[in-house]
Scaffold this motif. Sequence first.
Motif, short mmCIF file in Angstrom:
data_model
loop_
_atom_site.label_atom_id
_atom_site.label_comp_id
_atom_site.label_asym_id
_atom_site.label_seq_id
_atom_site.Cartn_x
_atom_site.Cartn_y
_atom_site.Cartn_z
N VAL A 32 0.83 -1.20 0.00
CA VAL A 32 0.00 0.00 0.00
C VAL A 32 0.87 1.25 0.00
CG1 VAL A 32 -1.69 1.32 1.35
CG2 VAL A 32 -2.01 -1.13 1.01
N ALA A 33 1.96 1.24 0.75
CA ALA A 33 2.88 2.37 0.74
C ALA A 33 3.51 2.55 -0.64
CB ALA A 33 3.96 2.18 1.80
N THR A 34 3.84 1.43 -1.30
CA THR A 34 4.37 1.49 -2.66
C THR A 34 3.34 2.07 -3.61
OG1 THR A 34 5.75 -0.43 -2.21
CG2 THR A 34 5.35 0.11 -4.52
N PHE A 35 2.09 1.64 -3.47
CA PHE A 35 1.02 2.20 -4.30
C PHE A 35 0.91 3.71 -4.12
CE2 PHE A 35 -3.33 3.80 -4.24
CZ PHE A 35 -3.65 3.70 -5.59
N LEU A 36 0.90 4.15 -2.88
CA LEU A 36 0.76 5.58 -2.62
C LEU A 36 1.93 6.38 -3.20
CD1 LEU A 36 -0.62 5.52 1.02
CD2 LEU A 36 -1.87 6.09 -1.08
N ALA A 37 3.13 5.85 -3.06
CA ALA A 37 4.31 6.55 -3.58
C ALA A 37 4.28 6.62 -5.10
CB ALA A 37 5.58 5.86 -3.10
N LEU A 38 3.94 5.52 -5.76
CA LEU A 38 3.89 5.50 -7.22
C LEU A 38 2.76 6.37 -7.76
CD1 LEU A 38 4.63 1.73 -7.86
CD2 LEU A 38 6.11 3.67 -8.44
N PHE A 39 1.62 6.36 -7.10
CA PHE A 39 0.49 7.18 -7.53
C PHE A 39 0.82 8.66 -7.39
CE2 PHE A 39 -3.69 9.19 -7.05
CZ PHE A 39 -4.31 8.71 -8.19
N LEU A 40 1.47 9.02 -6.29
CA LEU A 40 1.89 10.41 -6.10
C LEU A 40 2.93 10.81 -7.14
CD1 LEU A 40 1.69 12.97 -4.39
CD2 LEU A 40 3.48 12.02 -2.94
N ALA A 41 3.86 9.92 -7.44
CA ALA A 41 4.86 10.21 -8.47
C ALA A 41 4.21 10.41 -9.83
CB ALA A 41 5.89 9.08 -8.53
N ALA A 42 3.18 9.62 -10.15
CA ALA A 42 2.47 9.79 -11.42
C ALA A 42 1.76 11.13 -11.47
CB ALA A 42 1.47 8.66 -11.61
N LEU A 43 1.14 11.54 -10.37
CA LEU A 43 0.48 12.85 -10.33
C LEU A 43 1.48 13.98 -10.49
CD1 LEU A 43 -2.19 12.43 -7.51
CD2 LEU A 43 -2.55 12.52 -9.98
N ILE A 44 2.62 13.86 -9.85
CA ILE A 44 3.65 14.89 -9.97
C ILE A 44 4.18 14.96 -11.39
CG2 ILE A 44 6.01 15.49 -9.26
CD1 ILE A 44 5.24 14.47 -6.45
N ARG A 45 4.33 13.80 -12.04
CA ARG A 45 4.81 13.78 -13.43
C ARG A 45 3.80 14.43 -14.37
NH1 ARG A 45 8.74 14.62 -16.65
NH2 ARG A 45 8.45 13.58 -18.62
N VAL A 46 2.52 14.13 -14.19
CA VAL A 46 1.49 14.75 -15.02
C VAL A 46 1.48 16.25 -14.80
CG1 VAL A 46 -1.02 14.94 -15.35
CG2 VAL A 46 0.05 12.70 -15.21
N HIS A 47 1.62 16.69 -13.57
CA HIS A 47 1.67 18.11 -13.26
C HIS A 47 2.87 18.77 -13.95
CE1 HIS A 47 1.43 21.83 -11.00
NE2 HIS A 47 2.68 21.66 -10.61
N ALA A 48 4.01 18.10 -13.94
CA ALA A 48 5.21 18.65 -14.57
C ALA A 48 5.05 18.75 -16.09
CB ALA A 48 6.43 17.79 -14.23
N VAL A 49 4.39 17.76 -16.68
CA VAL A 49 4.19 17.79 -18.13
C VAL A 49 3.22 18.89 -18.52
CG1 VAL A 49 3.21 16.48 -20.07
CG2 VAL A 49 4.81 15.38 -18.51
N ILE A 50 2.15 19.02 -17.78
CA ILE A 50 1.14 20.03 -18.10
C ILE A 50 1.69 21.44 -17.92
CG2 ILE A 50 -1.06 21.00 -17.34
CD1 ILE A 50 -1.98 18.13 -16.82
N ASN A 51 2.49 21.65 -16.90
CA ASN A 51 2.98 22.99 -16.59
C ASN A 51 4.37 23.27 -17.14
OD1 ASN A 51 0.68 23.86 -15.16
ND2 ASN A 51 1.33 22.63 -13.42
N ALA A 52 4.85 22.45 -18.05
CA ALA A 52 6.16 22.67 -18.65
C ALA A 52 6.11 23.92 -19.54
CB ALA A 52 6.59 21.47 -19.47
N PRO A 53 7.20 24.71 -19.55
CA PRO A 53 7.20 25.88 -20.42
C PRO A 53 7.15 25.46 -21.88
CG PRO A 53 9.31 25.61 -19.31
CD PRO A 53 8.41 24.56 -18.77
#
Length: 57
Positions: A32-53
């Motif tokens: 479950v901790a692995t799931f939470l870490a990977l899910f958070l990393a996916a959200l951060i990656r999507v955020h970085a892609v969307i907000n890239a200059p």
Amino acid sequence: MRIAGALLYTALVAIAFASGIDRSSPWWVALVATFLALFLAALIRVHAVINAPREDR
């Protein structure tokens, strides 16, 4: 976005394995901790892609 998809897929695999294990097991907590870490990393990656200059063409 491929990285975010891969992270999300691995998170879903981890939670699928966790669903088959007893909740009192330390493996369940680890999955479950692995799931939470990977899910958070996916959200951060999507955020970085969307907000890239954007490049001016």
